[in-house]
Design an enzyme around this catalytic site. Structure first.
Site, PDB file in Angstrom:
ATOM      1  N   GLY B  72       0.800  -1.222   0.000  1.00 48.22           N
ATOM      2  CA  GLY B  72       0.000   0.000   0.000  1.00 48.22           C
ATOM      3  C   GLY B  72       0.830   1.268   0.000  1.00 48.22           C
ATOM      4  O   GLY B  72       0.518   2.236   0.695  1.00 48.22           O
ATOM      5  N   LEU B  73       1.913   1.247  -0.798  1.00 45.56           N
ATOM      6  CA  LEU B  73       2.679   2.472  -1.036  1.00 45.56           C
ATOM      7  C   LEU B  73       3.278   3.111   0.203  1.00 45.56           C
ATOM      8  O   LEU B  73       3.179   4.327   0.405  1.00 45.56           O
ATOM      9  CB  LEU B  73       1.800   3.511  -1.749  1.00 45.56           C
ATOM     10  CG  LEU B  73       1.318   3.128  -3.152  1.00 45.56           C
ATOM     11  CD1 LEU B  73       0.312   4.160  -3.654  1.00 45.56           C
ATOM     12  CD2 LEU B  73       2.480   3.015  -4.127  1.00 45.56           C
ATOM     13  N   CYS B 131      -1.852   1.142  -8.890  1.00 46.44           N
ATOM     14  CA  CYS B 131      -1.620   0.411  -7.649  1.00 46.44           C
ATOM     15  C   CYS B 131      -2.931  -0.213  -7.167  1.00 46.44           C
ATOM     16  O   CYS B 131      -3.894   0.497  -6.899  1.00 46.44           O
ATOM     17  CB  CYS B 131      -1.052   1.304  -6.553  1.00 46.44           C
ATOM     18  SG  CYS B 131      -0.686   0.333  -5.073  1.00 46.44           S
ATOM     19  N   LYS B 166       2.392   4.151 -15.931  1.00 41.67           N
ATOM     20  CA  LYS B 166       2.443   2.728 -15.572  1.00 41.67           C
ATOM     21  C   LYS B 166       1.039   2.152 -15.527  1.00 41.67           C
ATOM     22  O   LYS B 166       0.200   2.574 -14.728  1.00 41.67           O
ATOM     23  CB  LYS B 166       3.153   2.537 -14.237  1.00 41.67           C
ATOM     24  CG  LYS B 166       3.347   1.065 -13.908  1.00 41.67           C
ATOM     25  CD  LYS B 166       4.422   0.885 -12.876  1.00 41.67           C
ATOM     26  CE  LYS B 166       4.525  -0.558 -12.446  1.00 41.67           C
ATOM     27  NZ  LYS B 166       5.543  -0.743 -11.427  1.00 41.67           N
ATOM     28  N   ILE B 192       3.650  -4.500 -16.801  1.00 38.38           N
ATOM     29  CA  ILE B 192       2.412  -4.325 -16.067  1.00 38.38           C
ATOM     30  C   ILE B 192       2.671  -4.121 -14.567  1.00 38.38           C
ATOM     31  O   ILE B 192       3.703  -4.547 -14.057  1.00 38.38           O
ATOM     32  CB  ILE B 192       1.481  -5.572 -16.223  1.00 38.38           C
ATOM     33  CG1 ILE B 192       2.219  -6.829 -15.773  1.00 38.38           C
ATOM     34  CG2 ILE B 192       0.970  -5.699 -17.629  1.00 38.38           C
ATOM     35  CD1 ILE B 192       1.371  -8.110 -15.731  1.00 38.38           C
ATOM     36  N   GLY B 266      10.988  -6.871 -10.736  1.00 39.59           N
ATOM     37  CA  GLY B 266      10.421  -6.596  -9.408  1.00 39.59           C
ATOM     38  C   GLY B 266      10.704  -7.703  -8.431  1.00 39.59           C
ATOM     39  O   GLY B 266      11.796  -7.799  -7.852  1.00 39.59           O
TER      40      GLY B 266
HETATM   41  C1  LIG Z   1       6.460  -5.505  -2.717  1.00 42.77           C
HETATM   42  C2  LIG Z   1       6.104  -4.770  -3.976  1.00 42.77           C
HETATM   43  C3  LIG Z   1       5.891  -3.393  -3.950  1.00 42.77           C
HETATM   44  C4  LIG Z   1       5.548  -2.686  -5.106  1.00 42.77           C
HETATM   45  N1  LIG Z   1       5.404  -1.325  -5.042  1.00 42.77           N
HETATM   46  C5  LIG Z   1       5.170  -0.617  -6.186  1.00 42.77           C
HETATM   47  C6  LIG Z   1       5.124   0.810  -6.170  1.00 42.77           C
HETATM   48  O1  LIG Z   1       5.325   1.462  -5.137  1.00 42.77           O
HETATM   49  N2  LIG Z   1       4.872   1.461  -7.343  1.00 42.77           N
HETATM   50  C7  LIG Z   1       4.680   0.778  -8.523  1.00 42.77           C
HETATM   51  O2  LIG Z   1       4.474   1.406  -9.557  1.00 42.77           O
HETATM   52  N3  LIG Z   1       4.733  -0.562  -8.566  1.00 42.77           N
HETATM   53  C8  LIG Z   1       4.980  -1.289  -7.434  1.00 42.77           C
HETATM   54  N4  LIG Z   1       5.056  -2.662  -7.496  1.00 42.77           N
HETATM   55  C9  LIG Z   1       4.857  -3.356  -8.782  1.00 42.77           C
HETATM   56  C10 LIG Z   1       6.180  -3.656  -9.479  1.00 42.77           C
HETATM   57  O3  LIG Z   1       6.914  -2.479  -9.746  1.00 42.77           O
HETATM   58  C11 LIG Z   1       5.953  -4.437 -10.794  1.00 42.77           C
HETATM   59  O4  LIG Z   1       5.184  -3.646 -11.651  1.00 42.77           O
HETATM   60  C12 LIG Z   1       5.236  -5.755 -10.592  1.00 42.77           C
HETATM   61  O5  LIG Z   1       5.619  -6.342  -9.380  1.00 42.77           O
HETATM   62  C13 LIG Z   1       5.480  -6.750 -11.730  1.00 42.77           C
HETATM   63  O6  LIG Z   1       6.840  -7.135 -11.819  1.00 42.77           O
HETATM   64  P1  LIG Z   1       7.462  -8.476 -11.146  1.00 42.77           P
HETATM   65  O7  LIG Z   1       6.599  -9.629 -11.593  1.00 42.77           O
HETATM   66  O8  LIG Z   1       8.858  -8.534 -11.653  1.00 42.77           O
HETATM   67  O9  LIG Z   1       7.387  -8.289  -9.664  1.00 42.77           O
HETATM   68  C14 LIG Z   1       5.395  -3.390  -6.329  1.00 42.77           C
HETATM   69  C15 LIG Z   1       5.619  -4.774  -6.374  1.00 42.77           C
HETATM   70  C16 LIG Z   1       5.984  -5.470  -5.233  1.00 42.77           C
HETATM   71  C17 LIG Z   1       6.219  -6.962  -5.303  1.00 42.77           C
END
Ligand SMILES: Cc1cc2nc3c(=O)[nH]c(=O)nc-3n(C[C@H](O)[C@H](O)[C@H](O)COP(=O)(O)O)c2cc1C
Ligand SMILES: Cc1cc2nc3c(=O)[nH]c(=O)nc-3n(C[C@H](O)[C@H](O)[C@H](O)COP(=O)(O)OP(=O)(O)OC[C@H]3O[C@@H](n4cnc5c(N)ncnc54)[C@H](O)[C@@H]3O)c2cc1C
Ligand code: FES
Lengths: 243, 305
Positions: B72-73, B131, B166, B192, B266
C-alpha cells in the site's frame, strides 16, 4: 548480509514437530545473537525466515517448528542436502545494554535465538537467568542446553506437568534481574509488558517478502516512526514499542 | 561483442535492466551487496504527496511462482524523499533514475511531480496509475481511459522530463488505456503492475492478507505481461518498459521481442538479491546463444512485418 549455499550437517527432531538443523557455510555476515537467516526452499517462492540458535565459524544451528509447507519440507532435509540461504539478517539483540543480571524469557519456538545470546552474556561475565515457557512437559526442549552453559534455568508449563505451573510471568516474579531479553508469542509479550519491572528487548516476527529491507512488507509502527522488522528489527526496545 | 545498449526517450541505458518500483527501495540496501551502477537505471519506491505507512500487516503472502503484496505504497512522502532518500540514492547510483509517483487525485500527481521535477537525478517520471492496494486511488485512474488521460495531461504540464504512465493489467482492454495516455501526451508506457489476487488460510479460513486482496507478481505473471506488452506495442507508437515476472536474461529478451524497449525486474530482487546483477552478467552470453548482436534490433521482433 551474505548469500551462500549451506550444506546440512544434521537435521533431527528434538521435541514433537520441533527440529534442530546444523548448517555448514559462510558465517562472516553474522554480527549479533538474535539475527536470522532466510532460507530458500524448493517449490516455494518466498524464502522462510528462521532465527539463528547458535553459530561458530562456518556453522549455523537453527531450531524450527513444522507449521506449514516450507518447514515441513525443511524437516525432510538429509545430511549433505544444500540450501540457498541469506544469513546475518536483522539487528539482533544488543549485548552492550547496561545489565549485570539479565533475564532471558523464551516461549516455545521463540526460545532458539536466546541461546547464542545466553552464551555471549555469560562470556561477558553476566549472571544470566533464563525462563522457558511451554504448554506441557512433552514439548520441552533446550532446558539442558541452557543450564549446561551455566545459566539459572526455570521452566514453566501451562498445565503444570513440569516446573512451575503457569506462564513465564509467574516464573519471573521470583527472579532478580535488571534487564530482560525475550522472544516468543505476542500473548506472552503482552503479559511480560504488564509484569516486567525493567527495560528490555523484544524480538518480533512478521510476514516477510525479502528479509533485508527492500520491500516494506514487514513494517511496524513504533514510537520513533515506522520500522522494518527484518532490517531495523527483529529486536525492538521496550521503550519504543506501541502495543 | 554484443551491444546491450537501449535508449529511452533520448537517454541511453547501458542495458535494459531496471529494478522495478517497490522491489528495490531507494537502491542503497542493494548497494551494500553489489555496485548498482551496473544497472540500466532504477525505478524508486512509489512516492506520494504525504507520508504513508501503508496497509496493516500481514501484507505479503506466498503464491504459486510468485507473491501477493498489499504494502500500500509505504513511503516517507515527497518532501522526505527529496531531503533524505534521493541524497542516499545519489551516493550509490550515478545515472538517471525513474521517479515512480502515485496519487489520490489528479492534483496530487501534479504536486508530487512538480516537487520532484527539479531533481537532476531524475531522468523520467513513471506515473503509477495502477496500484491495486490503495482504496479510492491509484487503480481508479488506471482503469478508466478518461482519468488516465487526465493524470497524463496534468503531469505533462508540470515537467519537461519524459513521462511514462504505468498501466494496470486489471482491465478488460489495456490497449484502450494505452491509447488514451498516448493521445494525452505520454512519452512512454510501463507495464504491467501487479494483478489483483487473494490467498485464503485454511486454518483460519480467512484471507491471509489483512487487506484481503493484494497484487500478484513474480514468474507466474510473465505470460500475462508478455501478452499485454505485445498488444500495447501494436496499439501505440510510444516506447514501452515491459515488466512482470522477469527473473533471467532470457526473460528480458522475451519481453523485448514482445515490444519492450527496456525491462523492469520486481519480485525477483526480493527472493534473489543479486537477481539484476546476474541478469546483466548473463545477458551477453544469452544474446550470443540466440544470435542477437544488438538488443536495439530485437525490440518488437515477435511481431509480423
Ligand atoms: C512488494 C512490492 C511493492 C511494489 N510497489 C510498487 C510501487 O510502489 N509502485 C509501482 O508502480 N509498482 C509497485 N510494485 C509493482 C512492481 O513495480 C511491478 O510492476 C510488478 O511487481 C510486476 O513485476 P514483477 O513480476 O517482476 O514483480 C510493487 C511490487 C511489489 C512486489
Ligand atoms: C525473524 C523471524 C524469525 C523466526 N524464527 C523462527 C525460529 O527460530 N523457529 C521457528 O520455528 N520459526 C521461526 N519463525 C517463523 C517461521 O518463519 C515460520 O514458521 C515459517 O516461515 C512458516 O513457513 P511454512 O512454509 O512452514 O508455513 P506456511 O504457513 O506455509 O507459510 C506461509 C507464509 O507465511 C509465512 N509465515 C508463516 N508463519 C509465520 C510466522 N510465524 N512469522 C513470519 N512469517 C510466517 C511464511 O514465511 C510464508 O511466507 C521466524 C519468523 C521470523 C519473521
Ligand atoms: S521483508 Fe522486505 S522489508 Fe522487511
Amino acid at each position: 548480509m551474505t548469500q551462500g549455499i549451506y550444506r546440512v550437517i544434521s537435521n533431527r527432531p528434538i521435541a514433537p514437530s520441533v527440529y534442530k538443523a546444523e548448517l555448514a557455510g559462510d558465517t562472516s555476515g553474522l554480527t549479533a545473537p538474535g539475527q536470522f537467516i532466510n532460507i530458500k526452499i524448493e517449490g516455494l517462492y518466498l524464502r522462510r525466515p528462521i532465527s539463528i540458535y547458535d553459530y561458530d565459524e562456518g556453522k549455523i544451528t537453527v531450531i524450527y517448528k513444522t507449521v506449514g509447507a516450507g518447514t515441513e519440507k525443511l524437516a525432510k532435509a538429509a545430511p549433505g542436502d544444500k540450501f540457498d540461504i541469506l544469513a546475518g539478517l536483522g539487528n539482533g539483540f544488543d549485548i552492550s545494554k547496561p545489565t549485570q543480571k539479565p533475564l532471558l524469557i523464551g516461549g516455545g519456538v521463540g526460545i532458539p535465538p536466546l541461546y547464542k545470546l545466553c552464551r555471549e552474556l555469560l562470556q561477558k561475565g553476566k549472571r544470566v537467568s533464563v525462563v522457558l515457557g511451554f504448554n506441557k512437559k512433552e514439548e520441552i526442549f533446550c532446558e539442558k542446553e541452557f543450564s549446561s552453559l551455566g545459566a539459572a534455568v526455570t521452566v514453566a508449563t501451562v498445565d503444570g506437568s513440569y516446573g512451575i505451573k503457569g506462564f513465564v510471568t509467574d516464573a519471573m516474579r521470583n527472579i532478580d534481574y535488571d534487564f530482560f531479553y525475550t522472544c516468543g508469542p505476542l500473548a506472552m509479550y503482552k503479559a511480560i509488558e504488564n509484569t516486567a519491572v525493567t527495560s528490555g528487548q523484544f524480538s518480533f516476527e512478521e510476514r516477510m517478502g525479502c528479509g533485508f529491507g527492500a520491500c516494506m512488507g514487514c513494517s511496524c509502527k513504533t514510537k520513533y516512526g515506522s520500522k522494518r522488522i527484518c532490517k531495523d528489527g527483529p529486536v525492538l526496545d521496550r521503550e519504543e514499542i506501541i502495543w | 561483442m554484443v551491444d546491450t545498449r537501449v535508449t529511452l526517450s533520448g537517454i541511453e541505458l547501458a542495458n535494459p535492466v531496471i529494478p522495478a518500483s517497490g522491489a528495490f527501495g531507494f537502491g542503497y540496501e542493494f548497494a551494500e551487496l553489489y555496485d548498482i551502477n551496473i544497472l540500466g537505471s532504477i525505478s524508486f519506491k512509489g512516492t506520494t504527496k504525504e507520508p504513508r505507512f501503508g496497509n496493516p500487516t500481514p501484507r505479503i503472502a506466498e503464491a504459486s511462482a510468485g507473491l501477493l503484496n498489499s504494502v500500500g505504497l509505504q513511503n516517507p512522502g515527497v518532501n522526505k524523499v527529496i531531503s533524505e532518500e534521493l541524497p542516499k540514492l545519489k551516493k550509490c547510483f550515478n545515472k538517471p533514475v525513474l521517479a515512480n509517483v502515485s496519487g489520490f487525485s489528479v492534483e496530487d500527481y501534479a504536486y508530487t511531480c512538480e516537487k520532484l521535477d527539479t531533481e537532476d537525478c531524475i531522468g523520467w517520471f513513471e506515473i503509477n496509475i495502477s496500484c491495486p492496494n490503495v482504496h479510492g486511488g491509484g487503480l481508479a485512474f488506471g482503469t478508466d481511459p478518461k482519468n488516465a488521460a487526465a493524470v497524463t495531461r496534468a503531469v505533462k504540464k508540470v515537467t519537461n522530463k519524459p513521462v511514462y504512465i504505468k498501466l494496470s493489467p486489471n482491465v478488460t482492454d489495456i490497449t484502450e488505456i494505452a491509447k488514451a495516455c498516448e493521445a494525452a501526451g505520454a512519452d512512454g508506457l510501463s507495464l504491467i503492475n501487479t494483478l489483483l489476487g487473494m490467498r485464503i488460510d485454511l486454518k483460519t479460513k480467512k484471507p491471509v492478507l489483512t487487506n484481503k486482496t493484494g497484487g500478484f507478481s513474480g514468474p507466474a505473471v510473465k505470460p500475462v505481461a508478455l501478452r499485454m506488452v505485445y498488444d500495447v506495442y501494436e496499439a501505440v507508437k510510444i516506447p514501452i518498459i515491459g515488466m512482470g515476472g522477469i527473473s533471467t536474461a532470457e526473460d528480458v529478451i522475451e519481453m523485448m521481442l514482445a515490444g519492450a524497449r527496456a525491462t523492469e525486474v520486481g519480485a525477483a530482487n526480493l527472493i534473489e538479491p543479486f537477481a539484476c546483477k546476474n541478469i546483466i552478467e548473463n545477458l551477453p552470453a544469452v544474446m550470443e546463444k540466440y544470435n542477437i548482436k544488438s538488443l536495439n534490433e530485437i525490440i518488437g521482433g515477435a511481431h509480423n512485418g
